[in-house]
Design a protein around this motif. Sequence first.
Motif, PDB file in Angstrom:
ATOM      1  N   GLY A  44       3.671  -6.876   3.995  1.00  0.00           N
ATOM      2  CA  GLY A  44       2.743  -7.689   5.025  1.00  0.00           C
ATOM      3  C   GLY A  44       2.807  -6.757   6.286  1.00  0.00           C
ATOM      4  O   GLY A  44       1.964  -6.991   7.120  1.00  0.00           O
ATOM      5  N   GLU A  45       3.571  -5.625   6.262  1.00  0.00           N
ATOM      6  CA  GLU A  45       3.451  -4.786   7.384  1.00  0.00           C
ATOM      7  C   GLU A  45       2.611  -3.427   7.053  1.00  0.00           C
ATOM      8  O   GLU A  45       2.613  -2.950   6.060  1.00  0.00           O
ATOM      9  CB  GLU A  45       4.812  -4.410   7.926  1.00  0.00           C
ATOM     10  CG  GLU A  45       5.401  -5.500   8.542  1.00  0.00           C
ATOM     11  CD  GLU A  45       6.754  -5.206   9.302  1.00  0.00           C
ATOM     12  OE1 GLU A  45       7.265  -4.006   9.553  1.00  0.00           O
ATOM     13  OE2 GLU A  45       7.632  -6.103   9.551  1.00  0.00           O
ATOM     14  N   ALA A  46       2.019  -2.928   8.071  1.00  0.00           N
ATOM     15  CA  ALA A  46       1.034  -1.943   7.981  1.00  0.00           C
ATOM     16  C   ALA A  46       1.598  -0.430   8.918  1.00  0.00           C
ATOM     17  O   ALA A  46       2.123  -0.934   9.908  1.00  0.00           O
ATOM     18  CB  ALA A  46      -0.392  -2.169   8.303  1.00  0.00           C
ATOM     19  N   PRO A  47       1.503   0.571   8.238  1.00  0.00           N
ATOM     20  CA  PRO A  47       2.081   1.470   9.131  1.00  0.00           C
ATOM     21  C   PRO A  47       1.027   2.212  10.070  1.00  0.00           C
ATOM     22  O   PRO A  47      -0.127   1.594  10.079  1.00  0.00           O
ATOM     23  CB  PRO A  47       2.333   2.694   7.955  1.00  0.00           C
ATOM     24  CG  PRO A  47       1.297   2.588   6.965  1.00  0.00           C
ATOM     25  CD  PRO A  47       0.878   0.835   6.964  1.00  0.00           C
ATOM     26  N   LEU A  71       9.223   5.775   3.067  1.00  0.00           N
ATOM     27  CA  LEU A  71       9.773   4.714   3.487  1.00  0.00           C
ATOM     28  C   LEU A  71       8.797   3.432   3.501  1.00  0.00           C
ATOM     29  O   LEU A  71       7.603   3.455   3.691  1.00  0.00           O
ATOM     30  CB  LEU A  71      10.191   4.833   4.967  1.00  0.00           C
ATOM     31  CG  LEU A  71      11.015   5.779   5.436  1.00  0.00           C
ATOM     32  CD1 LEU A  71      11.181   5.929   6.878  1.00  0.00           C
ATOM     33  CD2 LEU A  71      12.157   5.911   4.707  1.00  0.00           C
ATOM     34  N   HIS A 110       5.002   6.630   5.844  1.00  0.00           N
ATOM     35  CA  HIS A 110       5.410   5.195   5.543  1.00  0.00           C
ATOM     36  C   HIS A 110       4.176   4.575   4.999  1.00  0.00           C
ATOM     37  O   HIS A 110       2.968   4.895   4.899  1.00  0.00           O
ATOM     38  CB  HIS A 110       5.322   4.687   7.011  1.00  0.00           C
ATOM     39  CG  HIS A 110       6.345   5.029   8.132  1.00  0.00           C
ATOM     40  ND1 HIS A 110       6.469   4.590   9.476  1.00  0.00           N
ATOM     41  CD2 HIS A 110       7.252   5.943   7.849  1.00  0.00           C
ATOM     42  CE1 HIS A 110       7.396   5.240   9.966  1.00  0.00           C
ATOM     43  NE2 HIS A 110       8.121   5.897   9.039  1.00  0.00           N
ATOM     44  N   PHE A 164      -1.411   0.694   2.181  1.00  0.00           N
ATOM     45  CA  PHE A 164      -1.512   1.797   3.397  1.00  0.00           C
ATOM     46  C   PHE A 164      -0.497   2.696   3.181  1.00  0.00           C
ATOM     47  O   PHE A 164       0.663   2.667   2.909  1.00  0.00           O
ATOM     48  CB  PHE A 164      -1.316   1.191   4.574  1.00  0.00           C
ATOM     49  CG  PHE A 164      -2.374  -0.091   4.799  1.00  0.00           C
ATOM     50  CD1 PHE A 164      -3.362   0.143   5.316  1.00  0.00           C
ATOM     51  CD2 PHE A 164      -1.792  -1.350   4.612  1.00  0.00           C
ATOM     52  CE1 PHE A 164      -4.539  -0.762   5.664  1.00  0.00           C
ATOM     53  CE2 PHE A 164      -2.580  -2.518   4.867  1.00  0.00           C
ATOM     54  CZ  PHE A 164      -3.932  -2.133   5.366  1.00  0.00           C
ATOM     55  N   LEU A 219       7.521  -0.149   4.062  1.00  0.00           N
ATOM     56  CA  LEU A 219       7.803  -0.985   5.038  1.00  0.00           C
ATOM     57  C   LEU A 219       8.052  -2.631   4.437  1.00  0.00           C
ATOM     58  O   LEU A 219       7.482  -2.779   3.242  1.00  0.00           O
ATOM     59  CB  LEU A 219       6.515  -1.248   5.742  1.00  0.00           C
ATOM     60  CG  LEU A 219       6.076  -0.004   6.567  1.00  0.00           C
ATOM     61  CD1 LEU A 219       4.810  -0.367   7.640  1.00  0.00           C
ATOM     62  CD2 LEU A 219       7.079   0.910   7.115  1.00  0.00           C
ATOM     63  N   PRO A 220       8.387  -3.397   5.134  1.00  0.00           N
ATOM     64  CA  PRO A 220       8.300  -5.034   4.770  1.00  0.00           C
ATOM     65  C   PRO A 220       7.027  -5.559   4.186  1.00  0.00           C
ATOM     66  O   PRO A 220       6.120  -4.857   4.761  1.00  0.00           O
ATOM     67  CB  PRO A 220       9.092  -5.717   5.804  1.00  0.00           C
ATOM     68  CG  PRO A 220       9.781  -4.698   6.665  1.00  0.00           C
ATOM     69  CD  PRO A 220       9.083  -3.453   6.522  1.00  0.00           C
ATOM     70  N   THR A 253      -0.042  -5.401   1.692  1.00  0.00           N
ATOM     71  CA  THR A 253      -0.504  -6.805   2.323  1.00  0.00           C
ATOM     72  C   THR A 253      -1.391  -7.260   1.217  1.00  0.00           C
ATOM     73  O   THR A 253      -2.157  -6.575   0.546  1.00  0.00           O
ATOM     74  CB  THR A 253      -1.096  -6.689   3.693  1.00  0.00           C
ATOM     75  OG1 THR A 253      -1.264  -7.965   3.871  1.00  0.00           O
ATOM     76  CG2 THR A 253      -2.698  -6.118   3.590  1.00  0.00           C
TER      77      THR A 253
END
Lengths: 342, 342, 342, 342
Positions: free
Chosen positions: B275-278, B270, B290, B305, B272-273, B294
């Motif tokens: 700028g988001e980190a798992p 999956l 995930h 990540f 992530l949008p 960034t």
Amino acid sequence: MTHKIAILGASGYTGAELVRLIALHPNMEIVALSGERKAGMRMTEVFPHLRHLDLPALCRIDEIDFSGIDLCFCALPHKTSQEVIRDLPRDLKIVDLSADFRLRDPADYEKWYGNPHAAVELQKEAVYGLTEFYRDQIRAARLVAGTGCNAATGQYALRPLISTGVIDLDDIILDLKCAVSGAGRSLKENLLHAELSEGYNPYAIGGTHRHLGEFDQEFSALAGRPVRVQFTPHLIPANRGILATVYVKGDARTIHDTLAAAYADEPFILTLPFGEAPSTHHVRGSNFCHVGVTADRIEGRAIVFAALDNLTKGSSGQALQNANLMLGEEETGGLMMPPLFP
Amino acid sequence: MTHKIAILGASGYTGAELVRLIALHPNMEIVALSGERKAGMRMTEVFPHLRHLDLPALCRIDEIDFSGIDLCFCALPHKTSQEVIRDLPRDLKIVDLSADFRLRDPADYEKWYGNPHAAVELQKEAVYGLTEFYRDQIRAARLVAGTGCNAATGQYALRPLISTGVIDLDDIILDLKCAVSGAGRSLKENLLHAELSEGYNPYAIGGTHRHLGEFDQEFSALAGRPVRVQFTPHLIPANRGILATVYVKGDARTIHDTLAAAYADEPFILTLPFGEAPSTHHVRGSNFCHVGVTADRIEGRAIVFAALDNLTKGSSGQALQNANLMLGEEETGGLMMPPLFP
Amino acid sequence: MTHKIAILGASGYTGAELVRLIALHPNMEIVALSGERKAGMRMTEVFPHLRHLDLPALCRIDEIDFSGIDLCFCALPHKTSQEVIRDLPRDLKIVDLSADFRLRDPADYEKWYGNPHAAVELQKEAVYGLTEFYRDQIRAARLVAGTGCNAATGQYALRPLISTGVIDLDDIILDLKCAVSGAGRSLKENLLHAELSEGYNPYAIGGTHRHLGEFDQEFSALAGRPVRVQFTPHLIPANRGILATVYVKGDARTIHDTLAAAYADEPFILTLPFGEAPSTHHVRGSNFCHVGVTADRIEGRAIVFAALDNLTKGSSGQALQNANLMLGEEETGGLMMPPLFP
Amino acid sequence: MTHKIAILGASGYTGAELVRLIALHPNMEIVALSGERKAGMRMTEVFPHLRHLDLPALCRIDEIDFSGIDLCFCALPHKTSQEVIRDLPRDLKIVDLSADFRLRDPADYEKWYGNPHAAVELQKEAVYGLTEFYRDQIRAARLVAGTGCNAATGQYALRPLISTGVIDLDDIILDLKCAVSGAGRSLKENLLHAELSEGYNPYAIGGTHRHLGEFDQEFSALAGRPVRVQFTPHLIPANRGILATVYVKGDARTIHDTLAAAYADEPFILTLPFGEAPSTHHVRGSNFCHVGVTADRIEGRAIVFAALDNLTKGSSGQALQNANLMLGEEETGGLMMPPLFP
């Protein structure tokens, strides 16, 4: 046939745990999730571990159309729950996970929770949700009251012993070791990682924990006379698990045989061989409860142990088990996942 | 139709994890479990969390009749695995979880593992088990080599970027944070709770970790020229999880779009949008990975990540996913359980 | 001679850590402790681990008579600190543990902290508190600004390398692993034990962490030209510790020798033998910082590691070390306790 | 005057803890450290957290010249200790941390430890090392036997109650929660981080723990008649700490007053206000023991709590406290460091 499910209070741990379990249920579909303070947010924002699921966004309770819903889980805070449930449709099946409908007597409720009950009629109607001992009533119930997680653990260790009278009813001590998720998602200093990890302590000491209300109600009913136990919980640096160490007086072998017989056909309550003790490591994330008995070196004394996962068998797993019965499903539906170890 | 399954080396963590996953698989049945040193013991003694399952006792490998077995998982130690698999029936489907068949070149194997390979022909035959990138070969394979857990994590972050050439191939740094179950059930002082919890440290520093052999093999093949990365693992006080922080040079948006496109149809990877980190918290106990991207504040630098559970997606879950393909089952069979949180 | 000490903001972790350290100092006596929201409470109620000490009760700052106080530690929140210190007597020696006086340029401060500085004159006067590099100025200072804990860790790994020019200044990556007490006693969901333990994740990604302001200021001053580094912190499930893994380009042996020479006479900064890496396990609860260097397998690349305890060497221990200098005490007074292991 | 100190068995946790404590002692100097299997190694290799100290390398016991040594700590395994001490010089002061000299009666020793004692004469000579209750004998002793860590904790909760007779001697239950370092540096599967963290369980159930030998000996001597208690230890996922929850019958206020009076002048045993319970969080790394008492809701029942750090007050701190007495030092020398929190 797929049952339409709503979960009220889905932004807390028991709500998230319900979603986790129902995701594997063959015949349930979540159609509504409420969370008053987080209404409008997607579940993925609140619980990113549920990212792979296609879930409804969080909404306010008053936005839910209950007409198409088969069963509603209420994972709301105590006191809020009774007010919300009072206003729900009268024909909606409800499994409540709060403390609000556990005590049948309004006076008991007020004694332990400090406020008068707001839905006394519903309180009378509610069935106590300890599945293994209220199975038939739960099957027929409209409103089931989930038990306290500590109350469930202690009762699995003691109910068959009290109802058969094989232990001294006036000298029962429950020393419980409780993981932190039982405190919910509350923002308190003592629940911070920095303050909770690496140490442990008793709390609610001296017989003040509210789950004593459940013990008193249930054990007295079983015995046909007042039974009062000692109960001291301890907060342990782990996330899931309750271990009950129960000190009783009676013959250890008889006690073991009584428990083994009582749970022989139960899918989730497993009695260990005599002399073995359970561990919370071995029930994490599962709906199983392991029960063990040993004799003490002192003649006539025995120790009964029970271990379960407070969020699963102690709360959301129990709730789903009850919902299965209420909906005519297999009792074990969505609940047979093994524990997570390590 | 139910497939008959054997697990060799069932007394270790990856063996137990396979049992946990297969317990929920609709079309698999475990018919043999081996554990040389614990032969004769019941699985319940070795792993009490599996107490509720009806499992065969542990036996020695030479006691297993492989004629009725459809697929065999090998969760044996490195080096032992190649010797055992060499002697298994030639028509038995095998998923190996050890390092023995990951490297195609015998010289590479000897360089990283320090001994000549004992089954060079099988080494040639084996398919590398990173499901998402070898799906068709795995479907047709007799012998699949499970990847290293760190190697899997790094490849999910990097493969689509290397094959499309959107990053500088000569300046790739993988900083990995690894939970302790990746070290297996080894009795070492630094893995004791008293020594591991409450702190963390790098290990296998300076480019000495064996999973670099996999990175070199796979990334060079993708790029069509030698690619060598920096890789530093760190041991973190948690039981499950790998988090890769990958420092690359390239346009962060392009990198994100490349990964998102590559994994758009994958059930388990999956993105992530932007700028988001798992977090490893959000994949524990599950087969999901995930991936996040960034931009750094410095122009032209990006950070990728990837987070997964080393025992599930990094090892036993991957193995089951591959077994599903080899047996003509749904690829996701037994693997859709949500992560356990908290 | 015993110095009279006040601690403002004594109800947070750095305040409590100061009390722990000063308790063993031969020549300091705590005469005032402030805590606005907990004024009137005894320290034992706020921090029961300090029960054995005879400490003043928490009071409001305006209740303190500063005339008899030799040195005041300010462990207040950012922004509050500058407002309080602005109004303290001009001749009072102050060690500030907040971020308020770390950046010399008001524009830098506003850029990273989002508000104009309320005490620009004091900002100019303040000496940056990284003891080993500002020792003489600190000895003569009235106001010393404690460094960020991450900023300190990164600087111990890098300052001698930047000032001697033995690494490429344009390609420096700091990957930090930070324990949770660095976040203070804040009530946030992600800091709860249930949510933080058992997993880990990056935060403040992409070059947004405020300690970058310190890196930029200090490294650029050392190099005599702008230096900008990459810095990604990760939150690890442990209570104390920061581990910096710093990826640099340069000759590893030269890098090691440079650091070893720089710290040869330092009591608290210990350089490990070449090729060894430190662990946060081995500095917990102490004022020591362990620094290590390894070569990567790729020619011309090295990895520098630094490990310290964020609450001690990264904050309160550093503050006491500076106070010792300001008061003419032995620099190591109260600071030589060994780490706590296990 | 500086006392010359030897530590035998310095490669285990209690040995390392002694080094940690003595490092801060004003009048002690470590001149010899033994570790049979690690002889020749520097302490820094075995315990890198002691890197800043200038310590002798580990040697074999037979390499030590005891003639210049004032006091020897023996942190050897049970059984080995008696054999080693038997052969040490007769005039050497010794503090033994093993179980070998705790029980005065050779038959008791053999019953609990399974082998005949190899140094019966020394067994008679040894003084039981619970400092607060054997202070005068310890001051005059040549050989002091450190107590079991669980035994110490239980005795701090109970000794004044038994000697004054304010509780029912035939109904005493000790439920102990023990951190893992008490098991030492043993390589066992259940002590691995992967298996111990995140859960907890009872062990040595049914009255089989060896520290019961100490309880029986000491409590019976105090009461002047046989006293046998119930004692169930539990293994908790934390590194340091023992919490005793002791269920007794008697008047809670009287019990509290009795304990408060007994410990009024003790520097390390602190009695909490009535109704408050201690936490292991608040004694970690220190020599303090916190004792608390509450009444249960059931008339005539009380709960006594005691919390200490097993490696410090329960073992090495106690040993140093005794050594101080034996050497004519301040009893508190090297022992006043506050607990580490968080």
